[in-house]
Design a protein around this motif. Sequence first.
Motif, PDB file in Angstrom:
ATOM      1  N   LYS A 148       0.815  -1.223   0.000  1.00 39.10           N
ATOM      2  CA  LYS A 148       0.000   0.000   0.000  1.00 39.10           C
ATOM      3  C   LYS A 148       0.852   1.279   0.000  1.00 39.10           C
ATOM      4  N   GLY A 149       1.714   1.428   0.981  1.00 43.23           N
ATOM      5  CA  GLY A 149       2.555   2.622   1.062  1.00 43.23           C
ATOM      6  C   GLY A 149       3.545   2.716  -0.077  1.00 43.23           C
ATOM      7  N   ARG A 150       4.068   1.563  -0.478  1.00 39.13           N
ATOM      8  CA  ARG A 150       5.043   1.553  -1.572  1.00 39.13           C
ATOM      9  C   ARG A 150       4.402   1.975  -2.877  1.00 39.13           C
ATOM     10  N   VAL A 151       3.217   1.459  -3.151  1.00 41.33           N
ATOM     11  CA  VAL A 151       2.511   1.826  -4.385  1.00 41.33           C
ATOM     12  C   VAL A 151       2.289   3.333  -4.427  1.00 41.33           C
ATOM     13  N   GLN A 152       1.885   3.906  -3.282  1.00 42.06           N
ATOM     14  CA  GLN A 152       1.689   5.362  -3.245  1.00 42.06           C
ATOM     15  C   GLN A 152       2.993   6.096  -3.560  1.00 42.06           C
ATOM     16  N   ARG A 153       4.101   5.663  -2.969  1.00 44.17           N
ATOM     17  CA  ARG A 153       5.401   6.307  -3.235  1.00 44.17           C
ATOM     18  C   ARG A 153       5.805   6.154  -4.696  1.00 44.17           C
ATOM     19  N   TRP A 154       5.603   4.963  -5.255  1.00 44.33           N
ATOM     20  CA  TRP A 154       5.978   4.732  -6.650  1.00 44.33           C
ATOM     21  C   TRP A 154       5.147   5.605  -7.589  1.00 44.33           C
ATOM     22  N   LEU A 155       3.849   5.733  -7.306  1.00 49.57           N
ATOM     23  CA  LEU A 155       2.990   6.542  -8.167  1.00 49.57           C
ATOM     24  C   LEU A 155       3.400   8.013  -8.153  1.00 49.57           C
ATOM     25  N   VAL A 156       3.778   8.510  -6.981  1.00 49.99           N
ATOM     26  CA  VAL A 156       4.211   9.905  -6.862  1.00 49.99           C
ATOM     27  C   VAL A 156       5.425  10.163  -7.764  1.00 49.99           C
ATOM     28  N   GLN A 157       6.253   9.148  -7.951  1.00 52.87           N
ATOM     29  CA  GLN A 157       7.472   9.292  -8.753  1.00 52.87           C
ATOM     30  C   GLN A 157       7.213   9.217 -10.260  1.00 52.87           C
ATOM     31  N   LYS A 158       6.020   8.788 -10.650  1.00 47.50           N
ATOM     32  CA  LYS A 158       5.721   8.634 -12.086  1.00 47.50           C
ATOM     33  C   LYS A 158       5.212   9.948 -12.660  1.00 47.50           C
ATOM     34  N   LYS A 159       5.913  10.457 -13.676  1.00 49.05           N
ATOM     35  CA  LYS A 159       5.527  11.758 -14.238  1.00 49.05           C
ATOM     36  C   LYS A 159       4.163  11.716 -14.932  1.00 49.05           C
ATOM     37  N   GLU A 160       3.722  10.527 -15.330  1.00 57.18           N
ATOM     38  CA  GLU A 160       2.423  10.400 -16.009  1.00 57.18           C
ATOM     39  C   GLU A 160       1.255  10.576 -15.046  1.00 57.18           C
ATOM     40  N   VAL A 161       1.501  10.413 -13.749  1.00 56.96           N
ATOM     41  CA  VAL A 161       0.439  10.450 -12.742  1.00 56.96           C
ATOM     42  C   VAL A 161       0.168  11.884 -12.305  1.00 56.96           C
ATOM     43  N   LEU A 162      -1.069  12.347 -12.525  1.00 60.14           N
ATOM     44  CA  LEU A 162      -1.473  13.684 -12.088  1.00 60.14           C
ATOM     45  C   LEU A 162      -1.981  13.661 -10.655  1.00 60.14           C
ATOM     46  N   ALA A 163      -2.745  12.620 -10.313  1.00 62.25           N
ATOM     47  CA  ALA A 163      -3.375  12.560  -8.991  1.00 62.25           C
ATOM     48  C   ALA A 163      -3.820  11.131  -8.720  1.00 62.25           C
ATOM     49  N   PHE A 164      -4.002  10.823  -7.431  1.00 58.80           N
ATOM     50  CA  PHE A 164      -4.661   9.569  -7.074  1.00 58.80           C
ATOM     51  C   PHE A 164      -5.367   9.729  -5.746  1.00 58.80           C
TER      52      PHE A 164
END
Length: 128
Positions: free
Chosen positions: A86-102
């Motif tokens: 859970k926490g790791r997925v959130q950290r990984w998503l923050v690092q992806k430039k394609e991700v605007l929000a979650f």
Amino acid sequence: FDVTTLLDVDDQLSFRRPGIGLDVTRKLRGGHWSIQRQLDLHGLRTDEAREALGDFIRLAHRTGLRCVRVVHGKGLGSPGRTPVLKGRVQRWLVQKKEVLAFVQARPLDGGAGALVVLLQPGRRRPGG
């Protein structure tokens, strides 16, 4: 009651890039965008999950998807019944430039075991 107590909890369950308005996370949480694809990370080791997530986000963005769900689970099958991904997925998503929000998914979309992710618009063909 103090409304900021709700907002603090809210902020922990959502992420948005600088410049992305609060209305975006509100709409995302409310189901404004329909979920176009999903990735289920249940049963994967951390390194496998990270690679799968990266591939999924890149492909979704390249094919023009805007809203996807990432199911990371609630950790019930993990040692100590605590969520590992859970926490790791959130950290990984923050690092992806394609991700605007979650945001954390609504209960009907997986609740605390999933995230709904808004991606940047993919590259469109000229004149499209």
